[in-house]
Enzyme design. Sequence first.
Site, mmCIF file in Angstrom:
data_model
loop_
_atom_site.group_PDB
_atom_site.id
_atom_site.type_symbol
_atom_site.label_atom_id
_atom_site.label_comp_id
_atom_site.label_asym_id
_atom_site.label_seq_id
_atom_site.Cartn_x
_atom_site.Cartn_y
_atom_site.Cartn_z
ATOM 1 N N HIS B 153 43.819 34.156 43.282
ATOM 2 C CA HIS B 153 44.977 34.651 44.038
ATOM 3 C C HIS B 153 44.628 35.977 44.693
ATOM 4 C CE1 HIS B 153 45.414 36.880 40.199
ATOM 5 N NE2 HIS B 153 45.887 37.828 40.971
ATOM 6 N N HIS B 200 50.981 33.140 38.815
ATOM 7 C CA HIS B 200 51.064 33.572 40.215
ATOM 8 C C HIS B 200 49.947 32.947 41.039
ATOM 9 C CE1 HIS B 200 48.195 36.233 38.505
ATOM 10 N NE2 HIS B 200 48.405 37.309 39.192
ATOM 11 N N HIS B 215 43.927 43.496 45.774
ATOM 12 C CA HIS B 215 42.763 42.848 45.162
ATOM 13 C C HIS B 215 42.724 41.348 45.426
ATOM 14 C CE1 HIS B 215 45.671 42.213 41.708
ATOM 15 N NE2 HIS B 215 45.025 41.062 41.615
ATOM 16 N N HIS B 247 47.824 42.621 31.534
ATOM 17 C CA HIS B 247 49.020 42.861 32.320
ATOM 18 C C HIS B 247 50.255 42.436 31.534
ATOM 19 C CE1 HIS B 247 46.810 43.705 35.933
ATOM 20 N NE2 HIS B 247 46.282 42.518 36.008
ATOM 21 N N TYR B 256 40.045 45.266 36.698
ATOM 22 C CA TYR B 256 39.991 45.579 38.121
ATOM 23 C C TYR B 256 38.747 46.403 38.373
ATOM 24 C CZ TYR B 256 44.971 44.460 38.928
ATOM 25 O OH TYR B 256 46.189 43.853 39.041
ATOM 26 N N GLU B 266 39.488 41.430 40.964
ATOM 27 C CA GLU B 266 39.908 41.240 39.575
ATOM 28 C C GLU B 266 39.144 40.060 38.995
ATOM 29 O OE1 GLU B 266 43.892 39.557 38.996
ATOM 30 O OE2 GLU B 266 44.145 40.819 37.211
#
Lengths: 308, 308, 308, 308
Positions: B153, B200, B215, B247, B256, B266
């Site tokens: 993503h 996500h 990112h 997270h 990161y 990431e």
Amino acid sequence: MAMTGVLRPGHVQLRVLDLEEGVSFYRDVVGLKETGRDAQGRVYFKAWDERDHNSLVLREADEAGIDFLGFKALDAATMDQLESAVQAFGISTTRMPAGEMLGTGERVRFTIPTGHLIELYAEKQDVGNGQSYVNPDPWVPDVKGIAPVRFDHCLLYGPDIEGVEKLFTEVLGFSVTERVLMEDGETTLALFMNCSPKAHDIAFVRHPEPGKLHHVSFLLESWEQVLRAADIMSMNRVSIDIGPTRHGITRGATIYAFDCSGNRFETFCGGYQTYPDNQPITWTWDEVGAAIFYHDRKLNERFLSVVT
Amino acid sequence: MAMTGVLRPGHVQLRVLDLEEGVSFYRDVVGLKETGRDAQGRVYFKAWDERDHNSLVLREADEAGIDFLGFKALDAATMDQLESAVQAFGISTTRMPAGEMLGTGERVRFTIPTGHLIELYAEKQDVGNGQSYVNPDPWVPDVKGIAPVRFDHCLLYGPDIEGVEKLFTEVLGFSVTERVLMEDGETTLALFMNCSPKAHDIAFVRHPEPGKLHHVSFLLESWEQVLRAADIMSMNRVSIDIGPTRHGITRGATIYAFDCSGNRFETFCGGYQTYPDNQPITWTWDEVGAAIFYHDRKLNERFLSVVT
Amino acid sequence: MAMTGVLRPGHVQLRVLDLEEGVSFYRDVVGLKETGRDAQGRVYFKAWDERDHNSLVLREADEAGIDFLGFKALDAATMDQLESAVQAFGISTTRMPAGEMLGTGERVRFTIPTGHLIELYAEKQDVGNGQSYVNPDPWVPDVKGIAPVRFDHCLLYGPDIEGVEKLFTEVLGFSVTERVLMEDGETTLALFMNCSPKAHDIAFVRHPEPGKLHHVSFLLESWEQVLRAADIMSMNRVSIDIGPTRHGITRGATIYAFDCSGNRFETFCGGYQTYPDNQPITWTWDEVGAAIFYHDRKLNERFLSVVT
Amino acid sequence: MAMTGVLRPGHVQLRVLDLEEGVSFYRDVVGLKETGRDAQGRVYFKAWDERDHNSLVLREADEAGIDFLGFKALDAATMDQLESAVQAFGISTTRMPAGEMLGTGERVRFTIPTGHLIELYAEKQDVGNGQSYVNPDPWVPDVKGIAPVRFDHCLLYGPDIEGVEKLFTEVLGFSVTERVLMEDGETTLALFMNCSPKAHDIAFVRHPEPGKLHHVSFLLESWEQVLRAADIMSMNRVSIDIGPTRHGITRGATIYAFDCSGNRFETFCGGYQTYPDNQPITWTWDEVGAAIFYHDRKLNERFLSVVT
């Protein structure tokens, strides 16, 4: 979720020979949360990270096995459309009224070519996962037993694999992800299909007797949790069929074991992501051992013969 | 995949300041496979377990950042429908001819309210994952560097988060999975959306400057692989922004870091499964630290300010 | 165990500002087992997999820090011999009577060149690890919090590192495993020593003030348990100093955090095996960042300045 | 290391039926580093994280099995003392000259009551682990195959377990960590001993034929590495005896498999720390299944009967 609006396998009803023994097993050893009991005496469970009211229902009966497997649809309109499509495919459907299962709306049910009873439903009460919808923690500390995160899929045994392939792919919008061929190099022995990017949401193995259950499967988050699950099984004298090991098919890292009534269940992690544009994977007869049990590269007799 | 037929984020084109330095970085350190170079001098990569020809394209430029992010659609008809819907939403589109990107069919592109160039495409050459489609092994031994399994993503920074939320949910069929609110308790600071059961597939953070990249993200299979990634970064003197950590949002376990041109990337694993029937999660302003960096429970300055 | 008969670091007494707050912290968050309270009001703990009565003792005081660190000797004769050797080295010793600490025999104590009070003892009551000595399971299910398996080591700050090196290697039978050099390329900044094949059983950092504690360390069994520890710290609003990360020194994968009184503690896993025939590892001043925090490759200010 | 100065199991010489096949197996599949070949045609290997010149030696012969197992002693004086003690115990010894094994000093050898040839040596060339002694990285990236970190221990089969227990505990300074009893509740079937805090450095099982090898064991760093090892075995068609699974004894997480000549080897991780002051663990005859294979709780026939 499939583009037809079939979201996921959402609930399964199993038969156990002794209800309270079954309740203890799934609550204390598997580590599901009991969410209710109904007037018929059925007991409802969910995995801790599921938000819907239930995903496993136990019913006491003289014979172990599966009563039905339900898929959640996006909404009532989607459920109606899918019902029409199933009927157009030539399979009759019936409706179970809202509330017949605790926390669950109206359900459409029908028998598929392998003899299993499949349901579609659009409503199930959101009871949460023990965390707030605002600023949640990543997990809840108060779990018992193996504590999978979700009910994941079933592997069902029955005849007419061709019929279920056609139904699930053409009508319900599933994709074939992997297939095991028989000795003739043509006929499908086993079929794995998804309605999501998961490596499988449902699977079938060809078997003369209809309506049989090979296993219900629960998802763990890591290979370390698979080891912990095997330890907990041993501590509780659960009969392990095989594992920890890896499947060639789906790449899942897994344990198969039997509940107190002889129903096989799986606790697994892993597997790859795949999408409807991906070409399916084929396993040939000579490699069926590696397909099923990747490390041993040979089947145990129980895999093909013991079902409930 | 979304019910609209948007399958997944499929390719992203990044700008690097020195092409060969970028190639070395993504090939030897990140561990992607180089799959080709085109007449414009762009270099194409894929993660080892992806089957499509490319997922990352590098272009040399004077300034780092993202050129465009592409989503794969189920087929050409789906792409056409989605294009019409985007136009009906009031956003003009253009077409890039098949072959303009190596191994890739015709693409529809358009600028979204945050100022980013988004593409849709339906065709990309299947170059395989280094395994056969018949009796494959679960992984390939000849990888280099971090070797993620997939491009996963992007997190993009720009204004008009409301506009992209409307576009992605109403037109492209995405669902909101998590949302961070600003100090006023109403305005969205950050928005996480999926077109699959992943936590996500794309995310946005409100930012005055349009079209910025926070990112690009690559998927690893376990927390042990995250540790290994951090070790490899240190061995190669990669500048780590933060991590290994978790997270709060998405529950992902993550690092990161910055590529040789300053683009943040990431490498992560984990996250939960969620479906369109699930209620989104909300993070309040006072818990934004825990939302982003669950262990430290406070943001570092770089997270909100350093973008390319 | 060292060839002198020093077995391992066996107990440490810490000062906390509020006793009950400290008890809650080490019992519910760190997840140690409370094993007793004595007439002085001290509270005793052990990690679940330790068999000896206690490894951590809390004492309420106006200032946080360490009271003493004790090493278990093989038997009383060994303790006597070691005491004589310490005296011959020029350090005076005293004896604490059996029972002065719960479940603990007579102790020899002496102040080492860095100003810390060190003890030797040969007897501590075996209270078991919650498993039988006959046919045990590999772990116990009824743990709380982080639940390390053992108290592992301490890192102490003080002057005269040369003095403690001489004492521990020449008298107590420890080996130097790793050493960090100061800017001059000669003087030892930090010293890691073992009395077993562990990468360290005790460590020292040069510091002007004597008798200070950098951290007490607890052993976890895997990197996944390190992530779980960080999650539990966040859930309980524990202040994390750094981590999850890796040390260059010892290779340990670690978190540093602060207890409710400001004492730093570590939960870690990993590290290599090393023996007295192995050449020590040296870290130079320019790489001290990578030595301490391998991923970030730079020290945070707190590491060198915040001690109790 | 034991207080007698026995440091660790340091080398083992195995017989293979075809030398080059054996070399390929241990180099490419097990992932050891080849460090030399001698005039007798023997091939030497070490695990990547060992610093001594060799830990495994292969010799071509008509029959598979173990030639000898060597323990490293602290220094030459220690070796001399241990030799005298062995002789005083009533076992005659011989000396092998320095250089008879590549990179290895003089060795003392003797036959123990189970019929195995055991060696003591004090010198082996430090060839490093591929990292500097100054500012090293935590691991080396250029490994092949399973790539264990160390040779760890052997399990040997033979008669007179009582004799080896007496020799190893009274003369060599080992401690008994675990013991499996036979049906009579008194006689030792299997014996696990350490000369370090490891759960075992050597083990014996009662068996009528002397001098037999059950397995040589290599250490991995995590359960994920155990899975990876099993995958690599399957990719290379290595015959797996059992695993991945856990031992009740030692708690190790493990795979047993056979090399190309039928010698069983183990790749494992885990196990607890134990010291000479800890009471040994006993397994009774009725729980021998769980003792050996904790998950299945029953032995496979091969475990007791197939040795080389």
